[in-house]
Design an enzyme around this catalytic site. Structure first.
Site, PDB file in Angstrom:
ATOM      1  N   ARG A   1       0.923  -1.136   0.022  1.00 42.53           N
ATOM      2  CA  ARG A   1       0.001   0.066   0.014  1.00 42.53           C
ATOM      3  C   ARG A   1       0.708   1.160   0.066  1.00 42.53           C
ATOM      4  O   ARG A   1       1.937   1.313   0.603  1.00 42.53           O
ATOM      5  CB  ARG A   1      -1.127   0.021   1.270  1.00 42.53           C
TER       6      ARG A   1
ATOM      7  N   ASN B   1       4.643   6.375 -13.740  1.00 39.16           N
ATOM      8  CA  ASN B   1       5.111   7.683 -13.906  1.00 39.16           C
ATOM      9  C   ASN B   1       6.598   7.620 -14.336  1.00 39.16           C
ATOM     10  O   ASN B   1       6.957   6.451 -13.913  1.00 39.16           O
ATOM     11  CB  ASN B   1       4.940   8.419 -12.707  1.00 39.16           C
TER      12      ASN B   1
ATOM     13  N   GLU C   1       8.903   9.766  -8.477  1.00 38.11           N
ATOM     14  CA  GLU C   1       9.567  10.181  -7.159  1.00 38.11           C
ATOM     15  C   GLU C   1      10.429   9.350  -6.932  1.00 38.11           C
ATOM     16  O   GLU C   1      11.562   9.515  -6.279  1.00 38.11           O
ATOM     17  CB  GLU C   1       8.382  10.339  -6.041  1.00 38.11           C
TER      18      GLU C   1
ATOM     19  N   HIS D   1       7.359   1.157 -10.835  1.00 37.58           N
ATOM     20  CA  HIS D   1       6.123   0.821  -9.981  1.00 37.58           C
ATOM     21  C   HIS D   1       5.008   1.228 -10.704  1.00 37.58           C
ATOM     22  O   HIS D   1       4.766   2.189 -11.356  1.00 37.58           O
ATOM     23  CB  HIS D   1       6.188   1.144  -8.641  1.00 37.58           C
TER      24      HIS D   1
HETATM   25  P1  DGP Z   1       6.049   7.948  -8.225  1.00 32.91           P
HETATM   26  O1  DGP Z   1       5.613   9.334  -8.074  1.00 32.91           O
HETATM   27  O2  DGP Z   1       5.336   7.502  -9.436  1.00 32.91           O
HETATM   28  O3  DGP Z   1       7.521   7.633  -8.256  1.00 32.91           O
HETATM   29  O4  DGP Z   1       5.149   7.473  -6.825  1.00 32.91           O
HETATM   30  C1  DGP Z   1       5.992   6.881  -5.681  1.00 32.91           C
HETATM   31  C2  DGP Z   1       5.137   6.408  -4.780  1.00 32.91           C
HETATM   32  O5  DGP Z   1       5.788   5.934  -3.699  1.00 32.91           O
HETATM   33  C3  DGP Z   1       4.288   7.819  -3.931  1.00 32.91           C
HETATM   34  O6  DGP Z   1       2.947   7.608  -4.422  1.00 32.91           O
HETATM   35  C4  DGP Z   1       4.441   7.733  -2.511  1.00 32.91           C
HETATM   36  C5  DGP Z   1       4.870   6.261  -2.575  1.00 32.91           C
HETATM   37  N1  DGP Z   1       6.143   5.995  -1.483  1.00 32.91           N
HETATM   38  C6  DGP Z   1       7.343   6.754  -1.305  1.00 32.91           C
HETATM   39  N2  DGP Z   1       8.009   6.362  -0.501  1.00 32.91           N
HETATM   40  C7  DGP Z   1       7.324   5.338   0.256  1.00 32.91           C
HETATM   41  C8  DGP Z   1       7.335   4.596   1.392  1.00 32.91           C
HETATM   42  O7  DGP Z   1       8.522   4.678   2.236  1.00 32.91           O
HETATM   43  N3  DGP Z   1       6.522   3.507   1.619  1.00 32.91           N
HETATM   44  C9  DGP Z   1       5.312   3.330   0.894  1.00 32.91           C
HETATM   45  N4  DGP Z   1       4.651   2.260   1.364  1.00 32.91           N
HETATM   46  N5  DGP Z   1       4.807   4.084  -0.191  1.00 32.91           N
HETATM   47  C10 DGP Z   1       6.143   5.016  -0.422  1.00 32.91           C
END
Ligand code: DGP
Length: 114
Positions: free
Chosen positions: A28, A86, A94, A99
C-alpha cells in the site's frame, strides 16, 4: 545502495505488503490518493519505464496480471480502477524503481489534471 523499494521488498523497511512472489511485491502506498492505492514493484531494479528492456516483457506483463488480481481481491474490479506508471520529471516520478500504481475505490475523475 539499495533503493527504497528494494528495502521494502526485503522487509528491511515497514510496509503493508498485500502480495509477494519471487518477481514482484505489492504494497500500500504511504500517501494514498484513493481508498485503494497499491504499488506493484518488480524485484528487478528497473529505474524508469525508459529502462524496460525487451527481455522484461514477461515481467511487465506479470505486473499487470498481479494488478488485475489485486483489483478483484480489493473489490474494485467491477466499478473500475486506474493503473499508472510515472516516468521521470515530467511524469512526476519520485521513486526511481519502476512501479505500477493501482488506484480505485471511488470515481477518479479526469485522467490528468492541468
Ligand atoms: P511515483 O511518483 O510514481 O514515483 O510514486 C512513488 C510513490 O511511492 C508515491 O505515491 C509515494 C510512495 N512512497 C514513497 N515512499 C514510500 C514508502 O516508504 N513506503 C510506501 N509504502 N510508499 C512510499
Amino acid at each position: 545502495m539499495a533503493t527504497l523499494f528494494e528495502r521494502i521488498i526485503a522487509h528491511e523497511l515497514p510496509a503493508t505488503i498485500v502480495y509477494q512472489d519471487e518477481r514482484v511485491t505489492a504494497f500500500r502506498d504511504i500517501h494514498p490518493r484513493a481508498p485503494v492505492h497499491i504499488l506493484i514493484v518488480p524485484a528487478k531494479v528497473i529505474p524508469t519505464a525508459n529502462d524496460i528492456a525487451d527481455g522484461d516483457e514477461a515481467l511487465i506483463g506479470h505486473m499487470f496480471t498481479v494488478a488485475r488480481d489485486l483489483a478483484k481481491r480489493e473489490g474494485i474490479a467491477a466499478d473500475g480502477y486506474r493503473l499508472i506508471m510515472n516516468c521521470n520529471a515530467h511524469g512526476g516520478q519520485e521513486v526511481y524503481h519502476l512501479h505500477l500504481h493501482l488506484l480505485g475505490g471511488k470515481p477518479l475523475g479526469p485522467m490528468v489534471s492541468v
